[in-house]
Design an enzyme around this catalytic site. Structure first.
Site, PDB file in Angstrom:
ATOM      1  N   ILE A  17      15.595   3.179   0.896  1.00 17.90           N
ATOM      2  CA  ILE A  17      14.939   4.187   1.729  1.00 17.90           C
ATOM      3  C   ILE A  17      14.408   5.350   0.875  1.00 17.90           C
ATOM      4  CG2 ILE A  17      15.132   5.631   3.793  1.00 17.90           C
ATOM      5  CD1 ILE A  17      15.509   2.466   4.104  1.00 17.90           C
ATOM      6  N   LEU A  29      13.700   1.131   7.564  1.00 18.25           N
ATOM      7  CA  LEU A  29      13.593  -0.177   8.222  1.00 18.25           C
ATOM      8  C   LEU A  29      14.499  -1.191   7.531  1.00 18.25           C
ATOM      9  CD1 LEU A  29       9.665  -0.384   8.206  1.00 18.25           C
ATOM     10  CD2 LEU A  29      11.123   0.695   9.917  1.00 18.25           C
ATOM     11  N   GLU A  43       5.948  -2.259   1.699  1.00 16.42           N
ATOM     12  CA  GLU A  43       5.180  -2.393   2.958  1.00 16.42           C
ATOM     13  C   GLU A  43       4.843  -3.853   3.243  1.00 16.42           C
ATOM     14  OE1 GLU A  43       4.571   0.423   4.725  1.00 16.42           O
ATOM     15  OE2 GLU A  43       5.302   1.724   3.123  1.00 16.42           O
TER      16      GLU A  43
HETATM   17  C1  LIG Z   1      11.107   1.125  -4.640  1.00 18.18           C
HETATM   18  C2  LIG Z   1      11.158   0.646  -3.224  1.00 18.18           C
HETATM   19  C3  LIG Z   1      10.993   1.554  -2.195  1.00 18.18           C
HETATM   20  C4  LIG Z   1      11.102   1.123  -0.854  1.00 18.18           C
HETATM   21  N1  LIG Z   1      11.022   2.048   0.149  1.00 18.18           N
HETATM   22  C5  LIG Z   1      11.319   1.654   1.423  1.00 18.18           C
HETATM   23  C6  LIG Z   1      11.416   2.623   2.491  1.00 18.18           C
HETATM   24  O1  LIG Z   1      11.163   3.816   2.304  1.00 18.18           O
HETATM   25  N2  LIG Z   1      11.801   2.192   3.729  1.00 18.18           N
HETATM   26  C7  LIG Z   1      12.076   0.877   3.990  1.00 18.18           C
HETATM   27  O2  LIG Z   1      12.417   0.554   5.117  1.00 18.18           O
HETATM   28  N3  LIG Z   1      11.976  -0.068   2.998  1.00 18.18           N
HETATM   29  C8  LIG Z   1      11.606   0.286   1.741  1.00 18.18           C
HETATM   30  N4  LIG Z   1      11.533  -0.654   0.734  1.00 18.18           N
HETATM   31  C9  LIG Z   1      11.853  -2.043   1.053  1.00 18.18           C
HETATM   32  C10 LIG Z   1      10.647  -2.958   1.024  1.00 18.18           C
HETATM   33  O3  LIG Z   1       9.808  -2.691   2.119  1.00 18.18           O
HETATM   34  C11 LIG Z   1      11.202  -4.398   1.019  1.00 18.18           C
HETATM   35  O4  LIG Z   1      11.774  -4.598  -0.268  1.00 18.18           O
HETATM   36  C12 LIG Z   1      10.135  -5.431   1.269  1.00 18.18           C
HETATM   37  O5  LIG Z   1       9.679  -5.351   2.600  1.00 18.18           O
HETATM   38  C13 LIG Z   1      10.658  -6.864   1.038  1.00 18.18           C
HETATM   39  O6  LIG Z   1      11.886  -7.066   1.688  1.00 18.18           O
HETATM   40  P1  LIG Z   1      13.139  -7.656   0.857  1.00 18.18           P
HETATM   41  O7  LIG Z   1      13.267  -6.848  -0.385  1.00 18.18           O
HETATM   42  O8  LIG Z   1      14.302  -7.711   1.764  1.00 18.18           O
HETATM   43  O9  LIG Z   1      12.702  -9.104   0.414  1.00 18.18           O
HETATM   44  P2  LIG Z   1      12.871 -10.448   1.285  1.00 18.18           P
HETATM   45  O10 LIG Z   1      12.410 -10.231   2.659  1.00 18.18           O
HETATM   46  O11 LIG Z   1      14.256 -10.961   1.089  1.00 18.18           O
HETATM   47  O12 LIG Z   1      11.859 -11.406   0.525  1.00 18.18           O
HETATM   48  C14 LIG Z   1      12.187 -12.086  -0.688  1.00 18.18           C
HETATM   49  C15 LIG Z   1      11.059 -13.075  -0.986  1.00 18.18           C
HETATM   50  O13 LIG Z   1      10.955 -14.028   0.079  1.00 18.18           O
HETATM   51  C16 LIG Z   1       9.618 -14.064   0.557  1.00 18.18           C
HETATM   52  N5  LIG Z   1       9.587 -14.317   1.990  1.00 18.18           N
HETATM   53  C17 LIG Z   1      10.380 -13.752   2.951  1.00 18.18           C
HETATM   54  N6  LIG Z   1      10.044 -14.207   4.156  1.00 18.18           N
HETATM   55  C18 LIG Z   1       9.013 -15.080   3.982  1.00 18.18           C
HETATM   56  C19 LIG Z   1       8.215 -15.868   4.873  1.00 18.18           C
HETATM   57  N7  LIG Z   1       8.371 -15.864   6.191  1.00 18.18           N
HETATM   58  N8  LIG Z   1       7.250 -16.643   4.316  1.00 18.18           N
HETATM   59  C20 LIG Z   1       7.048 -16.645   2.985  1.00 18.18           C
HETATM   60  N9  LIG Z   1       7.748 -15.900   2.113  1.00 18.18           N
HETATM   61  C21 LIG Z   1       8.727 -15.134   2.597  1.00 18.18           C
HETATM   62  C22 LIG Z   1       9.029 -12.682   0.230  1.00 18.18           C
HETATM   63  O14 LIG Z   1       7.604 -12.705   0.139  1.00 18.18           O
HETATM   64  C23 LIG Z   1       9.687 -12.399  -1.112  1.00 18.18           C
HETATM   65  O15 LIG Z   1       8.957 -13.027  -2.126  1.00 18.18           O
HETATM   66  C24 LIG Z   1      11.357  -0.250  -0.584  1.00 18.18           C
HETATM   67  C25 LIG Z   1      11.474  -1.157  -1.629  1.00 18.18           C
HETATM   68  C26 LIG Z   1      11.383  -0.724  -2.943  1.00 18.18           C
HETATM   69  C27 LIG Z   1      11.558  -1.740  -4.055  1.00 18.18           C
END
Ligand SMILES: Cc1cc2nc3c(=O)[nH]c(=O)nc-3n(C[C@H](O)[C@H](O)[C@H](O)COP(=O)(O)OP(=O)(O)OC[C@H]3O[C@@H](n4cnc5c(N)ncnc54)[C@H](O)[C@@H]3O)c2cc1C
Length: 387
Positions: A156, A124, A364
């Site tokens: 991912i 995603l 998640e």
């Molecule tokens: C080890 C690891 C494994 C993972 N595995 C997968 C996987 O298998 N598949 C996959 O698709 N993803 C995966 N992820 C991704 C993970 O789901 C995302 O990192 C997570 O959803 C947050 O997205 P971002 O990192 O882009 O942070 P961002 O969306 O950029 O968020 C950064 C900060 O802004 C805040 N924020 C953002 N929007 C808002 C809002 N509307 N209101 C208030 N606060 C907000 C967030 O809470 C956070 O504190 C993985 C991540 C890690 C670290």
């Protein structure tokens, strides 16, 4: 009201406990530090049928209820969170295919995935869009009986082992954006599909987490999940609810491991002529941890049993994931404090737990987002607390 597991769930948990204590706990710290992929453990999980956890029995899976699903992730994460990740991403993707796939997609993928002959994950997140999934840029343009997919996915889990890899794409540019989003079950052997790099991580080792580049990948239209465009966000959101129960359960497992280590260490370590467990300051920490871990466990099983009752559980899964992951963070830090200097040593398990715990507050959907999901349900009158 019944707070007990069924006899079947209890027996299942005992089998899992024995497996984790025999095959995971003894090797986890050493293998984690050396960055080793736990192939032998994966093989045992395959033989135990665990890759079929969320696959219906008619396709060769266990068709487990959600409480049993949670028990699996709690127990495995108690041994090694990274191993739980291998099974977790796979199980969420299987759940999505079982729930939303066409009959042909289910027949094509689920038996192999249940048997662990093939494995999967879920793609995603993108470099510029994680929480804001509607902001993804990966495009799938229809060309005859294929889609041509171009974009980059990041973070991912299981990317090097996923076949197929469900990928969230935009099949149309619409307003609102989610109406133009779809999931494609991408064959990793297709030309233009590259797992471009492994991302360096604080913890969650033992499973690979990668960047994936899709450069004009031709995906047959028959690989469109559910066969209808525009349902991707809805399909993914359902999967993420299951995923949040999985993360909550993993957090309970990590917190339990931290507590177990702290209690055992406190009984053995002496200071001023007595075990440190006799000091009230240490006892208060243990009491807080035990109470909070049990509360996290109850919330997790509650969310899981609500899922078994059918319907959406976004608030319940959000509460469980939010609370349990904060408890895991606290438990790993408090366990480290109880260990004193040894807690900072790689020779003691709490160092690993302390590095694994933060992922549960991020993956998640971050915990701030869980709080917003919970609040939204409450304000809309859809969320109900109490009994
Ligand atoms: C080890 C690891 C494994 C993972 N595995 C997968 C996987 O298998 N598949 C996959 O698709 N993803 C995966 N992820 C991704 C993970 O789901 C995302 O990192 C997570 O959803 C947050 O997205 P971002 O990192 O882009 O942070 P961002 O969306 O950029 O968020 C950064 C900060 O802004 C805040 N924020 C953002 N929007 C808002 C809002 N509307 N209101 C208030 N606060 C907000 C967030 O809470 C956070 O504190 C993985 C991540 C890690 C670290």
């Amino acid at each position: 009201m019944d707070f007990e597991l069924t006899d079947e769930q209890r027996a299942f948990r005992e089998t899992l406990r024995a497996f984790v204590d025999k095959e995971i706990v003894p090797v986890a710290t050493e293998w984690e530090h050396s960055g080793r992929y736990p192939a032998e453990i994966v093989d045992t999980m395959r033989r135990m049928g665990l890759f079929g956890l969320s696959v219906p029995e008619e396709y060769g899976g266990l068709g487990a209820d959600m409480v049993s699903f949670a028990l699996v992730f709690e127990e495995i994460a108690r041994g090694w969170m990274g191993v739980a990740g291998i099974l977790g991403s796979h199980s969420i993707a299987c759940w999505m295919i079982a729930r939303h796939g066409t009959d042909e997609q289910k027949r094509l993928h689920l038996p192999d995935l249940a048997a662990g002959a093939r494995r999967t994950g879920i793609a995603l997140t993108e470099p510029a869009a994680g929480t804001d999934l509607q902001g993804i840029r990966t495009r799938a343009v229809r060309d005859g009986d294929h889609y041509v997919v171009t974009g980059t996915k990041t973070w991912i889990t299981n990317a090097r082992h996923a076949d197929p890899l469900p990928v969230l794409v935009k099949t149309a540019v619409t307003e609102p954006a989610h109406k133009g989003m779809s999931v494609l079950l991408v064959d990793p052997s297709a030309e233009g599909f590259t797992v471009s790099r492994d991302l360096p991580k604080l913890g969650y080792k033992g499973t690979e987490t990668c960047e994936v580049v899709l450069d004009g990948v031709r995906v047959p239209a028959s690989a469109l999940l559910g066969g209808v465009e525009g349902r991707g966000m809805q399909q993914v959101l359902g999967g993420l609810e299951t995923g949040r129960v999985n993360i909550a359960a993993r957090a309970v497992g990590v917190a339990q491991a931290a507590y177990d280590a702290a209690l055992s260490y406190a009984r053995e370590r002496t200071a001023f002529g007595q075990p440190i467990a006799d000091f009230q300051a240490v006892q208060l920490k243990l009491a807080d941890l035990a109470t909070e871990i049990q509360a996290a466990r109850l919330l997790t099983y509650w969310a899981a049993s609500r899922a078994d009752g059918g319907g959406r559980i976004d608030m319940e899964a959000g509460m469980a994931k939010y609370f349990a992951s904060e408890v895991a963070l606290k438990a790993s830090l408090e366990a480290m404090r109880i260990h004193g200097g040894y807690g900072y040593s790689q020779e003691f398990v709490v160092e690993r737990l302390y590095r694994d715990a933060p992922l549960m507050a991020i993956g998640e959907g971050t915990n701030d987002i869980q709080r917003l999901v919970i609040a939204r349900a409450l304000v809309a009158g859809k969320g109900r607390i109490g009994w």
